[in-house]
Scaffold this active site. Structure first.
Site, mmCIF file in Angstrom:
data_model
loop_
_atom_site.group_PDB
_atom_site.id
_atom_site.type_symbol
_atom_site.label_atom_id
_atom_site.label_comp_id
_atom_site.label_asym_id
_atom_site.label_seq_id
_atom_site.Cartn_x
_atom_site.Cartn_y
_atom_site.Cartn_z
ATOM 1 N N GLY A 10 42.641 7.703 11.827
ATOM 2 C CA GLY A 10 41.315 8.268 11.569
ATOM 3 C C GLY A 10 41.057 8.432 10.070
ATOM 4 O O GLY A 10 41.899 8.036 9.243
ATOM 5 N N GLN A 11 39.917 9.001 9.738
ATOM 6 C CA GLN A 11 39.536 9.137 8.320
ATOM 7 C C GLN A 11 40.568 9.929 7.524
ATOM 8 O O GLN A 11 41.050 9.478 6.483
ATOM 9 C CB GLN A 11 38.208 9.883 8.212
ATOM 10 C CG GLN A 11 37.012 9.221 8.809
ATOM 11 C CD GLN A 11 35.757 9.887 8.268
ATOM 12 O OE1 GLN A 11 35.350 9.647 7.137
ATOM 13 N NE2 GLN A 11 35.146 10.732 9.079
ATOM 14 N N ASP A 44 50.385 9.988 22.090
ATOM 15 C CA ASP A 44 49.180 10.573 22.666
ATOM 16 C C ASP A 44 49.392 12.080 22.684
ATOM 17 O O ASP A 44 50.280 12.575 23.393
ATOM 18 C CB ASP A 44 49.004 10.026 24.097
ATOM 19 C CG ASP A 44 47.774 10.594 24.779
ATOM 20 O OD1 ASP A 44 47.171 11.549 24.235
ATOM 21 O OD2 ASP A 44 47.429 10.084 25.851
ATOM 22 N N ILE A 45 48.604 12.802 21.916
ATOM 23 C CA ILE A 45 48.867 14.249 21.795
ATOM 24 C C ILE A 45 48.512 15.017 23.070
ATOM 25 O O ILE A 45 48.781 16.211 23.177
ATOM 26 C CB ILE A 45 48.196 14.875 20.549
ATOM 27 C CG1 ILE A 45 46.666 14.756 20.597
ATOM 28 C CG2 ILE A 45 48.757 14.279 19.263
ATOM 29 C CD1 ILE A 45 45.965 15.655 19.568
ATOM 30 N N ASP A 110 32.917 23.423 10.729
ATOM 31 C CA ASP A 110 31.818 24.381 10.554
ATOM 32 C C ASP A 110 30.998 24.521 11.848
ATOM 33 O O ASP A 110 30.254 25.486 12.002
ATOM 34 C CB ASP A 110 30.906 23.941 9.399
ATOM 35 C CG ASP A 110 30.338 22.550 9.587
ATOM 36 O OD1 ASP A 110 31.057 21.687 10.137
ATOM 37 O OD2 ASP A 110 29.181 22.300 9.179
ATOM 38 N N TYR A 133 31.096 20.028 21.309
ATOM 39 C CA TYR A 133 32.112 19.739 20.289
ATOM 40 C C TYR A 133 32.559 21.034 19.598
ATOM 41 O O TYR A 133 33.761 21.308 19.473
ATOM 42 C CB TYR A 133 31.550 18.756 19.262
ATOM 43 C CG TYR A 133 32.409 18.563 18.032
ATOM 44 C CD1 TYR A 133 33.595 17.834 18.085
ATOM 45 C CD2 TYR A 133 32.029 19.116 16.802
ATOM 46 C CE1 TYR A 133 34.381 17.663 16.947
ATOM 47 C CE2 TYR A 133 32.811 18.950 15.663
ATOM 48 C CZ TYR A 133 33.983 18.224 15.740
ATOM 49 O OH TYR A 133 34.764 18.070 14.625
ATOM 50 N N LYS A 137 36.291 22.769 19.644
ATOM 51 C CA LYS A 137 37.055 22.977 18.412
ATOM 52 C C LYS A 137 37.414 24.455 18.260
ATOM 53 O O LYS A 137 38.518 24.789 17.807
ATOM 54 C CB LYS A 137 36.268 22.482 17.194
ATOM 55 C CG LYS A 137 36.087 20.965 17.126
ATOM 56 C CD LYS A 137 37.372 20.177 16.987
ATOM 57 C CE LYS A 137 38.011 20.325 15.625
ATOM 58 N NZ LYS A 137 39.229 19.446 15.519
ATOM 59 N N TRP A 158 31.302 17.902 7.422
ATOM 60 C CA TRP A 158 30.647 16.673 6.941
ATOM 61 C C TRP A 158 31.655 15.733 6.252
ATOM 62 O O TRP A 158 31.455 15.300 5.116
ATOM 63 C CB TRP A 158 29.513 17.023 5.977
ATOM 64 C CG TRP A 158 28.380 17.809 6.539
ATOM 65 C CD1 TRP A 158 28.393 18.604 7.645
ATOM 66 C CD2 TRP A 158 27.043 17.892 6.018
ATOM 67 N NE1 TRP A 158 27.150 19.180 7.844
ATOM 68 C CE2 TRP A 158 26.304 18.754 6.852
ATOM 69 C CE3 TRP A 158 26.397 17.335 4.920
ATOM 70 C CZ2 TRP A 158 24.964 19.060 6.627
ATOM 71 C CZ3 TRP A 158 25.059 17.653 4.687
ATOM 72 C CH2 TRP A 158 24.354 18.499 5.540
HETATM 73 N N1 LIG Z 1 34.203 13.786 10.881
HETATM 74 C C1 LIG Z 1 33.629 14.919 10.490
HETATM 75 O O1 LIG Z 1 32.498 14.945 9.991
HETATM 76 C C2 LIG Z 1 34.360 16.220 10.636
HETATM 77 C C3 LIG Z 1 33.715 17.407 10.235
HETATM 78 C C4 LIG Z 1 34.394 18.600 10.371
HETATM 79 C C5 LIG Z 1 35.692 18.619 10.891
HETATM 80 N N2 LIG Z 1 36.259 17.458 11.297
HETATM 81 C C6 LIG Z 1 37.632 17.506 11.860
HETATM 82 O O2 LIG Z 1 38.488 16.835 10.962
HETATM 83 C C7 LIG Z 1 39.566 16.243 11.679
HETATM 84 C C8 LIG Z 1 39.716 14.793 11.253
HETATM 85 O O3 LIG Z 1 38.496 14.128 11.546
HETATM 86 P P1 LIG Z 1 38.321 12.558 11.294
HETATM 87 O O4 LIG Z 1 36.872 12.318 11.010
HETATM 88 O O5 LIG Z 1 39.358 12.090 10.361
HETATM 89 O O6 LIG Z 1 38.628 12.010 12.772
HETATM 90 P P2 LIG Z 1 38.572 10.499 13.287
HETATM 91 O O7 LIG Z 1 38.313 9.569 12.165
HETATM 92 O O8 LIG Z 1 37.686 10.492 14.506
HETATM 93 O O9 LIG Z 1 40.092 10.252 13.749
HETATM 94 C C9 LIG Z 1 40.653 10.845 14.862
HETATM 95 C C10 LIG Z 1 41.864 10.023 15.253
HETATM 96 O O10 LIG Z 1 42.484 10.639 16.389
HETATM 97 C C11 LIG Z 1 42.831 9.608 17.292
HETATM 98 N N3 LIG Z 1 43.019 10.094 18.655
HETATM 99 C C12 LIG Z 1 42.099 10.171 19.661
HETATM 100 N N4 LIG Z 1 42.672 10.604 20.783
HETATM 101 C C13 LIG Z 1 43.983 10.801 20.516
HETATM 102 C C14 LIG Z 1 45.103 11.213 21.287
HETATM 103 N N5 LIG Z 1 44.974 11.535 22.575
HETATM 104 N N6 LIG Z 1 46.308 11.292 20.689
HETATM 105 C C15 LIG Z 1 46.457 10.956 19.392
HETATM 106 N N7 LIG Z 1 45.446 10.549 18.603
HETATM 107 C C16 LIG Z 1 44.221 10.468 19.165
HETATM 108 C C17 LIG Z 1 41.670 8.644 17.197
HETATM 109 O O11 LIG Z 1 41.983 7.416 17.785
HETATM 110 P P3 LIG Z 1 40.788 6.555 18.476
HETATM 111 O O12 LIG Z 1 39.833 6.230 17.392
HETATM 112 O O13 LIG Z 1 41.523 5.372 19.028
HETATM 113 O O14 LIG Z 1 40.186 7.434 19.527
HETATM 114 C C18 LIG Z 1 41.505 8.583 15.684
HETATM 115 O O15 LIG Z 1 42.394 7.649 15.112
HETATM 116 C C19 LIG Z 1 39.251 16.467 13.157
HETATM 117 O O16 LIG Z 1 39.934 17.598 13.622
HETATM 118 C C20 LIG Z 1 37.766 16.771 13.167
HETATM 119 O O17 LIG Z 1 37.386 17.552 14.273
HETATM 120 C C21 LIG Z 1 35.644 16.249 11.170
#
Ligand SMILES: NC(=O)c1ccc[n+]([C@@H]2O[C@H](COP(=O)([O-])OP(=O)(O)OC[C@H]3O[C@@H](n4cnc5c(N)ncnc54)[C@H](OP(=O)(O)O)[C@@H]3O)[C@@H](O)[C@H]2O)c1
Length: 290
Positions: A10-11, A44-45, A110, A133, A137, A158
């Site tokens: 992921g990101q 897989d978590i 947030d 969502y 969380k 964001w």
């Molecule tokens: N994105 C935002 O704007 C944002 C804002 C606030 C907080 N956050 C939080 O920041 C954190 C990181 O976000 P991110 O944007 O980096 O997330 P992301 O890019 O969506 O990456 C999440 C990763 O988790 C993987 N995943 C999904 N199901 C899984 C499982 N069962 N076991 C193991 N891995 C699994 C996904 O794989 P697949 O792609 O194959 O499903 C993906 O590689 C998260 O906790 C998110 O809630 C994000």
């Protein structure tokens, strides 16, 4: 230190991968799927036994949970799946951390707040998520806290990066393709560069501050609206698209979002001595990389 990363594709996970290249720690990158060119150990978590085994076998001392259900709209249609991944699965990680004496860094959002106020949100402010969502969380935070494991919960907002899907990449494309664009101007928040969050997490580990357990806000400094954020993206990229501010009602979505989700990062800054970058400076650096 042995560091286990979940959701490494992921990101946030990919930014941690980049930082790991210059680090002395031993990293294990895991994700549920394998992507070309991104070596991972499959984990897989949702699978508690596999999580326990992985943490034990790698003698993880720090677990950074970057895995989550992040599709805010789809969560409205699939609340059970979102709840499993965002609330139950962090419980598996917390139990494994507890058993191994490891610290869990867990990422939250947030969107746990209703965002009806107009002053920056502190950690102790009342939560009240508006979306599925956000509810999942918040439940994840509660599961981690209730486990009694050593945990640092970082609420961010964001998030963007050169990887995966995010607002910056979408707007970079749309402002290049379209002559005119309307963007929501009544939601205010803190754009956060995933590279900065990743660096902050490793800085906490490197500076021996993992024992400072608790819930903290980490986000890009300052605040902006989606409209102003888009203007900044287009300006920096040199795109001449005509961007107009609009109300959220013009773009009806299934998930309700906070109107004001600005995170007060004072506690984080004072506790760890790390100051998040101003959101515009961070954006410019990310656009350079893109
Ligand atoms: N994105 C935002 O704007 C944002 C804002 C606030 C907080 N956050 C939080 O920041 C954190 C990181 O976000 P991110 O944007 O980096 O997330 P992301 O890019 O969506 O990456 C999440 C990763 O988790 C993987 N995943 C999904 N199901 C899984 C499982 N069962 N076991 C193991 N891995 C699994 C996904 O794989 P697949 O792609 O194959 O499903 C993906 O590689 C998260 O906790 C998110 O809630 C994000």
């Amino acid at each position: 230190m042995n560091i286990l990363i979940t959701g490494a594709n992921g990101q946030l996970g990919r930014e941690l991968r980049l930082l790991a290249e210059g680090s002395d720690h031993r990293f294990v990158f895991t994700d549920v799927t394998e992507l070309p060119g991104l070596p991972v150990e499959r984990l897989d978590i949702l699978d508690a036994a596999a999580v326990e085994k992985c943490v034990r076998e790698h003698q993880a001392e720090l677990i950074v949970n970057c895995a989550a259900w992040t599709d805010v709209e789809r969560a409205e249609d699939e609340p059970e799946l979102a709840m499993k991944l965002n609330a139950q699965a962090p419980g598996n990680l917390a139990q494994a951390a507890l058993g191994a004496g490891a610290t869990l860094v867990h990422i939250s959002t947030d969107y746990v707040f209703p965002g009806t106020g107009c002053t920056p949100l502190r950690e102790e402010d009342e939560t009240g998520p508006l979306s599925v969502y956000g509810k999942t969380k918040l439940a994840g935070e509660e599961t981690v806290r209730a486990s009694g494991c050593k945990a640092i919960i970082l609420r961010t907002a964001w998030l963007y990066s050169p990887f995966g899907k995010n607002f910056v990449k979408t707007m970079l494309r749309l402002t290049a393709e379209k002559e005119r664009l309307a963007v929501v101007a009544d939601q205010t928040g803190c754009p956060t560069c995933a590279a900065d969050l990743a660096a902050a997490i490793l800085q906490i580990a490197d500076s021996g501050q993992l024992h400072k357990c608790g819930t903290y806000h980490y986000a890009g400094e300052g605040a902006t609206t989606w409209y102003d954020f888009t203007r900044a993206i287009a300006d920096v990229a040199g795109h001449t698209c005509d961007i107009r501010p609009c109300r959220s009602e013009e773009f009806p979505t299934k998930a309700r979002r906070p109107h004001y989700g600005v995170l007060d990062t004072t506690l984080f800054r004072e506790t760890f001595g790390i100051r998040p970058q101003w959101w515009l400076g961070a954006l410019k650096k990310c656009l350079d990389r893109l």
